[in-house]
Design an enzyme around this catalytic site. Structure first.
Site, PDB file in Angstrom:
ATOM      1  N   CYS A 167       2.496  -3.199  -2.152  1.00 34.84           N
ATOM      2  CA  CYS A 167       1.865  -2.915  -0.864  1.00 34.84           C
ATOM      3  C   CYS A 167       0.603  -3.745  -0.744  1.00 34.84           C
ATOM      4  O   CYS A 167      -0.188  -3.819  -1.687  1.00 34.84           O
ATOM      5  CB  CYS A 167       1.516  -1.432  -0.741  1.00 34.84           C
ATOM      6  SG  CYS A 167       0.640  -1.036   0.794  1.00 34.84           S
ATOM      7  N   CYS A 180       7.562  -1.622   1.034  1.00 35.66           N
ATOM      8  CA  CYS A 180       7.665  -1.385  -0.406  1.00 35.66           C
ATOM      9  C   CYS A 180       9.069  -0.954  -0.830  1.00 35.66           C
ATOM     10  O   CYS A 180       9.382  -0.983  -2.026  1.00 35.66           O
ATOM     11  CB  CYS A 180       6.625  -0.375  -0.873  1.00 35.66           C
ATOM     12  SG  CYS A 180       6.810   1.273  -0.173  1.00 35.66           S
ATOM     13  N   CYS A 187       2.978   3.502   8.377  1.00 38.08           N
ATOM     14  CA  CYS A 187       3.280   3.580   6.946  1.00 38.08           C
ATOM     15  C   CYS A 187       4.092   4.846   6.667  1.00 38.08           C
ATOM     16  O   CYS A 187       3.580   5.966   6.801  1.00 38.08           O
ATOM     17  CB  CYS A 187       1.985   3.589   6.143  1.00 38.08           C
ATOM     18  SG  CYS A 187       2.223   3.896   4.380  1.00 38.08           S
ATOM     19  N   ASP A 211       8.393  12.884  -5.375  1.00 33.95           N
ATOM     20  CA  ASP A 211       8.352  12.167  -4.098  1.00 33.95           C
ATOM     21  C   ASP A 211       8.606  10.687  -4.265  1.00 33.95           C
ATOM     22  O   ASP A 211       9.095  10.026  -3.355  1.00 33.95           O
ATOM     23  CB  ASP A 211       7.004  12.386  -3.400  1.00 33.95           C
ATOM     24  CG  ASP A 211       5.829  12.181  -4.333  1.00 33.95           C
ATOM     25  OD1 ASP A 211       5.653  11.054  -4.826  1.00 33.95           O
ATOM     26  OD2 ASP A 211       5.114  13.159  -4.597  1.00 33.95           O
ATOM     27  N   CYS A 261      -8.447   4.907   1.009  1.00 33.82           N
ATOM     28  CA  CYS A 261      -9.572   5.679   1.514  1.00 33.82           C
ATOM     29  C   CYS A 261      -9.185   6.504   2.725  1.00 33.82           C
ATOM     30  O   CYS A 261      -8.072   6.444   3.229  1.00 33.82           O
ATOM     31  CB  CYS A 261     -10.723   4.744   1.885  1.00 33.82           C
ATOM     32  SG  CYS A 261     -10.239   3.365   2.946  1.00 33.82           S
ATOM     33  N   CYS A 286       6.548   0.943   8.718  1.00 38.23           N
ATOM     34  CA  CYS A 286       6.366  -0.042   7.655  1.00 38.23           C
ATOM     35  C   CYS A 286       7.054   0.510   6.417  1.00 38.23           C
ATOM     36  O   CYS A 286       6.626   1.525   5.855  1.00 38.23           O
ATOM     37  CB  CYS A 286       4.898  -0.303   7.370  1.00 38.23           C
ATOM     38  SG  CYS A 286       4.674  -1.477   5.988  1.00 38.23           S
TER      39      CYS A 286
END
Length: 533
Positions: free
Chosen positions: A428, A491, A275, A391, A8, A488
């Site tokens: 994640c 992942c 992130c 990406d 969101c 972070c």
């Protein structure tokens, strides 16, 4: 890619007491809320499932009013129907407002899960509405504590309701914490990512960012107009000067109480964990987050792809070689790669922006949607050696479809996939919809090993590409210009910045191959295990 989505985005605006603000000529205090849908449109990239807002207007019987619906911002606020849009905004006038766009990483796809969440109460200080961007990794632990009292009940399967009840508990009885004290107390319970906006029936506003700064949050104040959003673009488009748009530091909160603006630290910070995927994929390419340009970061990744290509030299580069981005987030990297290689960057794939939201569809439906989402241009691709720049590759569903269509419909001679990101090897638990290892593409090939050219060749064959190359992990911090310890990168490394995140990863590893796949997220599997014990 259409395979992964952010949970969101949030926004807030407040017309503080004082003269009219020159940014928006003619703006009167109660019209401030009218600006909220425009801000939400500028962060539509962060969530397309639902949109909503809560406004505050003193003197109105309904001090707080909330409007939220499923769909894009234009659908939720009927922006294409002037009379309907005006009717909605007339009911939701306010000197202050908060807003939210949603994509679900947990909870059902219905209006009841749309944010903001409003909690009514006879006491104005306890009547509040809030929205948040992120995800709590320890949501199951918090649920268990709430439900340990059998008189308590949760009606929704998401962490937003848990947060609402935790806020309510902090203000229960005669407790009267300040908004800063409220955030301090919440931060001691929460493990995860959360940027939060809150508005109460006294007209007090809270804008806060988690102590690690996992999720971005920008704000600006000029004259008597204050605004905040998950990204900088909504603030820039409102007319705030770039030098006045700032990122809220991790562990800090903005409060507006009795019309007085203030910024305070509410929690001690022990490092940062921004992130990295915000710069790689999620954020608008025009945004600047934590003083780092998204566009320049993606450009640097493309330059690194080109450097590695020239260093390797295994793929010929001649007059029949072109670079093609997967629209739209890969374009900056593709352009930079092409410039360094001195070959054309061409739009060989055209994105159909009206094909619908593929991410809400399951397996086969997602593939069928992907087939209609991108149209290959035969005039560009035929007979060419194509460097297809993406990406990231998460589940590989869209990539397989694209490769097939580029070859069969586009007539490309060779397709060499270049990924401006390392392999995604871990889920994640902080707000990106990829929660199990089984659903990921790379772990099936890596099996805990470091990636090698041989493994990349296996991956390429599986996808239907002539070759495949990822960027190494160290390229990310170089491109974003943050030390790896401030990002972070869970992942791509399997190392999580919070204890509950690391615990969920262990659960995810234990559940590999047990048929959970994309049908159950790790925190949902944990929920099942908890009640089975």
């Amino acid at each position: 890619m259409s395979e992964i989505h952010h949970e969101c985005g949030i926004a807030a605006i407040y017309h503080l007491p004082g003269d009219l603000h020159p940014l928006v000529p003619g703006l009167v205090h109660e019209d401030a809320a009218r600006l909220l849908p425009r801000m939400l449109q500028d962060i539509q990239n962060r969530g397309q499932l639902a949109a909503g807002m809560t406004s505050y207007l003193p003197g109105r019987p309904q001090l707080l009013t909330t409007h939220k619906e499923l769909g894009m911002v234009s659908e939720a606020f009927r922006l294409s129907q002037r009379d309907e849009a005006e009717a909605i905004m007339s009911k939701n006038l306010g000197i202050a407002a908060i807003g939210h766009v949603r994509y679900a990483t947990c909870g059902a796809d219905d209006r009841n899960y749309a944010q903001p969440f409003e909690r009514n109460h006879i006491e104005k200080r306890k009547w509040f509405s809030f929205g948040f961007n992120g995800q709590l990794a320890n949501v199951q632990e918090l649920k268990d504590k709430l439900l340990a009292d059998t008189s308590h009940h949760l009606t929704r399967d998401n962490d937003t309701e848990v947060i609402m009840h935790e806020i309510g508990r902090e203000m229960s009885g005669e407790r009267r914490p300040t908004l800063i004290e409220l955030m301090t107390n919440l931060s001691r319970k929460f493990d995860g990512a959360y940027s939060l906006v809150l508005l109460n029936a006294q007209g007090d506003m809270l804008v806060a960012r988690d102590p690690l700064g996992i999720k971005p949050l920008c704000y600006a104040k000029e004259g008597n107009l204050f605004a905040a959003a998950s990204e900088s673009v909504p603030l820039l488009n409102l007319g705030f000067q770039p030098e006045n748009i700032k990122s809220l530091p991790p562990g800090y909160a903005i409060t507006i109480i009795d019309g007085q603006f203030d910024i305070q630290r509410y929690a001690d910070t022990v490092g940062r964990a921004h992130c990295y995927f915000e710069w790689i994929y999620f954020a608008n390419v025009a945004s600047t987050l934590d003083e780092r340009s998204v566009y320049l970061s993606r450009t640097a990744l493309g330059e690194e792809l080109a450097r590695l290509e020239l260093l390797d030299g295994s793929v010929p580069i001649d007059e029949n070689t072109i670079v093609v981005p997967v629209p739209d987030t890969s374009k900056a990297a593709a352009d930079a790669m092409a410039h360094r290689l001195r070959v054309p960057s061409r739009e060989g794939l055209i994105r159909n922006r009206y094909s619908g939201r593929t991410f809400i569809e399951g397996g086969n439906s997602r593939r069928k949607k992907a087939e209609t989402k991108y149209t290959p241009l035969r005039e560009v691709l035929q007979g060419k050696r194509v460097f297809l720049v993406e990406d990231s590759i998460v589940r590989s569903t869209t990539m397989r479809v694209l490769l097939n269509r580029i070859r069969s419909l586009g007539g490309a001679k060779e397709i060499h996939v270049r990924v401006a990101c390392p392999p995604i090897v871990a889920p994640c638990f902080y707000g990106i919809d990829m929660s199990t290892i089984d659903e990921l593409f790379a772990p099936k090939f890596l099996q805990g090993r470091e990636i090698t050219p041989e493994i990349e060749a296996e991956m390429a064959a599986s996808l239907g590409a002539d070759s495949l190359r990822y960027l190494p992990v160290e390229s990310i911090s170089k491109a974003v210009r943050y030390d790896a310890s401030s990002l972070c990168q869970a992942c791509i490394t399997g190392r999580y910045p919070t204890p509950s995140g690391q615990k969920l990863y262990q659960i995810a590893r234990e559940n590999v191959g047990k048929g959970n796949g994309t049908d159950s997220r790790t925190y949902e599997v944990q929920h099942t295990l908890t009640f089975a014990q």
